[in-house]
Design an enzyme around this catalytic site. Structure first.
Site, PDB file in Angstrom:
ATOM      1  N   GLU A 105       0.824  -1.204   0.000  1.00  0.00           N
ATOM      2  CA  GLU A 105       0.000   0.000   0.000  1.00  0.00           C
ATOM      3  C   GLU A 105       0.857   1.251   0.000  1.00  0.00           C
ATOM      4  OE1 GLU A 105      -3.752  -2.112   2.302  1.00  0.00           O
ATOM      5  OE2 GLU A 105      -2.688  -0.519   3.334  1.00  0.00           O
ATOM      6  N   CYS A 118       3.191   8.330   1.561  1.00  0.00           N
ATOM      7  CA  CYS A 118       3.810   7.338   2.444  1.00  0.00           C
ATOM      8  C   CYS A 118       4.073   6.093   1.591  1.00  0.00           C
ATOM      9  CB  CYS A 118       2.827   7.062   3.582  1.00  0.00           C
ATOM     10  SG  CYS A 118       3.437   5.902   4.782  1.00  0.00           S
ATOM     11  N   CYS A 125       7.163  -7.325   6.583  1.00  0.00           N
ATOM     12  CA  CYS A 125       8.364  -6.866   7.298  1.00  0.00           C
ATOM     13  C   CYS A 125       8.818  -7.981   8.219  1.00  0.00           C
ATOM     14  CB  CYS A 125       8.067  -5.604   8.107  1.00  0.00           C
ATOM     15  SG  CYS A 125       9.540  -4.929   8.919  1.00  0.00           S
ATOM     16  N   CYS A 129       7.644  -5.733  15.014  1.00  0.00           N
ATOM     17  CA  CYS A 129       7.351  -4.842  16.145  1.00  0.00           C
ATOM     18  C   CYS A 129       5.954  -5.190  16.664  1.00  0.00           C
ATOM     19  CB  CYS A 129       7.424  -3.382  15.717  1.00  0.00           C
ATOM     20  SG  CYS A 129       9.064  -2.954  15.115  1.00  0.00           S
ATOM     21  N   CYS A 132       2.581  -3.377  15.258  1.00  0.00           N
ATOM     22  CA  CYS A 132       2.501  -3.016  13.842  1.00  0.00           C
ATOM     23  C   CYS A 132       1.828  -4.101  13.002  1.00  0.00           C
ATOM     24  CB  CYS A 132       3.917  -2.748  13.320  1.00  0.00           C
ATOM     25  SG  CYS A 132       3.988  -2.479  11.546  1.00  0.00           S
ATOM     26  N   CYS A 358      -1.109   5.104   9.920  1.00  0.00           N
ATOM     27  CA  CYS A 358       0.181   4.534  10.261  1.00  0.00           C
ATOM     28  C   CYS A 358       0.030   3.184  10.938  1.00  0.00           C
ATOM     29  CB  CYS A 358       0.799   5.456  11.302  1.00  0.00           C
ATOM     30  SG  CYS A 358       2.379   6.028  10.899  1.00  0.00           S
TER      31      CYS A 358
HETATM   32  N1  SAH Z   1       9.907   0.152   9.294  1.00  0.00           N
HETATM   33  C1  SAH Z   1      10.023   1.548   9.408  1.00  0.00           C
HETATM   34  C2  SAH Z   1       9.046   2.317   8.552  1.00  0.00           C
HETATM   35  C3  SAH Z   1       7.644   1.805   8.495  1.00  0.00           C
HETATM   36  S1  SAH Z   1       6.679   1.939   9.958  1.00  0.00           S
HETATM   37  C4  SAH Z   1       9.920   1.978  10.844  1.00  0.00           C
HETATM   38  O1  SAH Z   1       9.552   1.170  11.684  1.00  0.00           O
HETATM   39  O2  SAH Z   1      10.258   3.124  11.122  1.00  0.00           O
HETATM   40  C5  SAH Z   1       6.259   3.667   9.967  1.00  0.00           C
HETATM   41  C6  SAH Z   1       5.879   4.222  11.332  1.00  0.00           C
HETATM   42  O3  SAH Z   1       4.591   3.749  11.746  1.00  0.00           O
HETATM   43  C7  SAH Z   1       6.851   3.822  12.410  1.00  0.00           C
HETATM   44  O4  SAH Z   1       7.204   4.894  13.230  1.00  0.00           O
HETATM   45  C8  SAH Z   1       6.046   2.804  13.162  1.00  0.00           C
HETATM   46  O5  SAH Z   1       6.533   2.651  14.428  1.00  0.00           O
HETATM   47  C9  SAH Z   1       4.657   3.381  13.101  1.00  0.00           C
HETATM   48  N2  SAH Z   1       3.612   2.411  13.431  1.00  0.00           N
HETATM   49  C10 SAH Z   1       3.606   1.099  13.153  1.00  0.00           C
HETATM   50  N3  SAH Z   1       2.469   0.513  13.617  1.00  0.00           N
HETATM   51  C11 SAH Z   1       1.739   1.497  14.185  1.00  0.00           C
HETATM   52  C12 SAH Z   1       0.444   1.534  14.807  1.00  0.00           C
HETATM   53  N4  SAH Z   1      -0.308   0.436  14.910  1.00  0.00           N
HETATM   54  N5  SAH Z   1      -0.008   2.722  15.262  1.00  0.00           N
HETATM   55  C13 SAH Z   1       0.723   3.831  15.125  1.00  0.00           C
HETATM   56  N6  SAH Z   1       1.949   3.863  14.547  1.00  0.00           N
HETATM   57  C14 SAH Z   1       2.448   2.709  14.071  1.00  0.00           C
HETATM   58 FE1  SF4 Z   2       8.608  -3.380  10.332  1.00  0.00          FE
HETATM   59 FE2  SF4 Z   2       6.343  -2.358  11.322  1.00  0.00          FE
HETATM   60 FE3  SF4 Z   2       8.523  -2.565  12.859  1.00  0.00          FE
HETATM   61 FE4  SF4 Z   2       8.475  -0.738  10.877  1.00  0.00          FE
HETATM   62  S1  SF4 Z   2       7.142  -0.778  12.697  1.00  0.00           S
HETATM   63  S2  SF4 Z   2      10.156  -2.181  11.418  1.00  0.00           S
HETATM   64  S3  SF4 Z   2       7.259  -1.876   9.352  1.00  0.00           S
HETATM   65  S4  SF4 Z   2       7.372  -4.300  11.973  1.00  0.00           S
END
Ligand code: SAH
Ligand code: SF4
Length: 396
Positions: A105, A118, A125, A129, A132, A358
């Site tokens: 996306e 974005c 990934c 995390c 996420c 996000c």
């Molecule tokens: N992998 C990279 C970029 C993609 S994630 C990274 O982690 O930075 C982009 C942003 O979205 C990151 O700051 C991540 O922590 C945030 N993010 C991921 N899941 C989220 C959620 N459920 N609610 C709010 N922010 C989130």
């Molecule tokens: Fe990967 Fe999501 Fe962690 Fe970014 S926040 S590194 S996209 S698992």
């Protein structure tokens, strides 16, 4: 591998070279190999990325012979848009096919004159995390350069930006954040080449202050980044100490906070423009990392690093038991940081009606790591116990 076409006698490759994802250097090498001058690369970049032309026969400043040769050997192919969703607030989400059933996306977020895209860097990934949605799907593969820059091309073209006379008053892609699906530093070469195309004067010409790479902390790759690009940097921190960050961002166990901040500082110090700051992203999760003591600890942690802080309210998704932070806790957190002298903004959630926020980007990932299956199994008890759980949302 090549095929010989019986009637023309010309040998053509089985797979045509896709010029969509070629940066200046690779494009020049391609034309030199064809016995052409380097300036052809500049012409081609402009046709593709400024005028949105994909048909070689329409490239009027290219000789007929070369146009025919290019049609035999090469193509300009953007990824396929499966679906475009427009939110009531102007947010536009593209679901983009990246082979077979896989899709990623890209989200366009308008804000006054500004239009931020974005962009995704991987299908899924691997870093997992805990908060996420992309991470919960597991990892499939890296996106190619054509698939990454193709997201910018698709969005810009959808607003009539890529033509001789762009539509007046229309939306434009003015900023890009590598904050879609995937960890950009784990797809280093393709991400760097794509970001450099975004900033290239003969392509999108976006200022280096308006292209941002966001990372959760792949330190060895971050250490190399400054040799290849001078885009802005965002660090996904989410916790003020290693103990808490280990739970939220597992790669922290390998590269803890002190190493990550030192590496980020070296990157920013190496940029010619000393005024630039690192953006610290901090996703606030209810009763987990949103307490005043976390804000005080964060203020102390960052006191020697040039930063601005962006607070992101956690965006819930099915299969996650975390809850969105309360508005009170979020304001309290922000006030503590502002009083400690930090520029601190709160990211408003946009495109709620199209799941474009996000961390909610799901796309379609055929998971090679089998993480999603394991995760669903682990959470079966939770799912069984809950009345209102919706299965993992796949946009079709
Ligand atoms: N992998 C990279 C970029 C993609 S994630 C990274 O982690 O930075 C982009 C942003 O979205 C990151 O700051 C991540 O922590 C945030 N993010 C991921 N899941 C989220 C959620 N459920 N609610 C709010 N922010 C989130
Ligand atoms: Fe990967 Fe999501 Fe962690 Fe970014 S926040 S590194 S996209 S698992």
């Amino acid at each position: 591998m090549s095929n010989s076409s019986a009637d023309s006698g010309i040998t053509t490759p089985a797979t045509k070279v896709n010029l969509m994802g070629m940066g200046q250097a690779r494009m020049e090498a391609f034309f030199e190999e064809l016995g052409e001058k380097k300036f052809r690369a500049t012409q081609m970049l402009k046709w593709i990325h400024q005028l949105g032309v994909t048909d070689f026969q329409q490239m009027s400043n290219v000789s007929k012979d070369l146009r025919n040769k290019l049609s035999e050997l090469a193509e300009v192919r953007a990824p396929e848009v499966i679906q475009q969703l427009d939110s009531a607030d102007g947010t536009r989400k593209f679901l983009i096919r990246v082979s077979g059933d896989n899709a990623v996306e890209a989200v366009f977020i308008p804000e006054g004159e500004r239009g931020t895209l974005c962009v995704s860097s991987q299908v899924g990934c691997s870093l997992d995390c805990s908060f996420c949605a992309t991470g919960k799907q597991g990892f499939n593969r890296d996106l190619t350069t054509a698939e990454i820059i193709g997201q910018v091309w698709i969005a810009a073209r959808s607003f009539g930006q890529l033509q001789e006379t762009p539509v007046r008053g229309a939306r434009r892609v003015t900023n890009v954040v590598m904050m879609g699906m995937g960890e950009p530093l784990l797809n280093f070469d393709n991400v760097v080449e794509s970001m450099n195309l975004m900033m290239h004067d003969n392509c999108y010409g976006i200022s280096k202050r308006r292209v941002t790479l966001s990372t959760s902390g792949v330190v060895p790759a971050l250490d190399r980044l400054g040799e290849h690009t001078d885009a802005c940097l965002a660090i996904s921190l989410h916790a003020p100490n290693d103990e808490l960050r280990n739970q939220l961002v597992p790669i922290n166990k390998k590269y803890p906070i002190a190493q990550l901040l030192a590496s980020a500082k070296r990157y920013i110090d190496g940029l010619p423009d000393q005024r630039r700051k690192i953006t610290i992203e901090y996703t606030l999760i209810d009763h987990l990392n949103d307490r005043p003591e976390h804000a005080f600890e964060l203020a102390e942690l960052l006191k020697d690093v040039p930063v601005k802080i962006n607070l992101i309210p956690f965006n819930p998704f099915s299969l996650s038991n975390y809850k969105r932070v309360s508005n009170n806790a979020m304001r309290r957190f922000q006030t503590i940081l502002i009083e400690a002298g930090y520029t601190t903004t709160i990211r408003t959630t946009r495109g709620d009606d199209i799941d474009a926020a996000c961390g909610q980007l799901a796309g379609q990932v055929e998971d090679r790591t089998k993480r999603s299956a394991r995760y669903k199994l682990d959470h079966q008890a939770f799912l069984d116990a809950s009345n209102d759980v919706i299965p993992v949302k796949m946009v079709n």
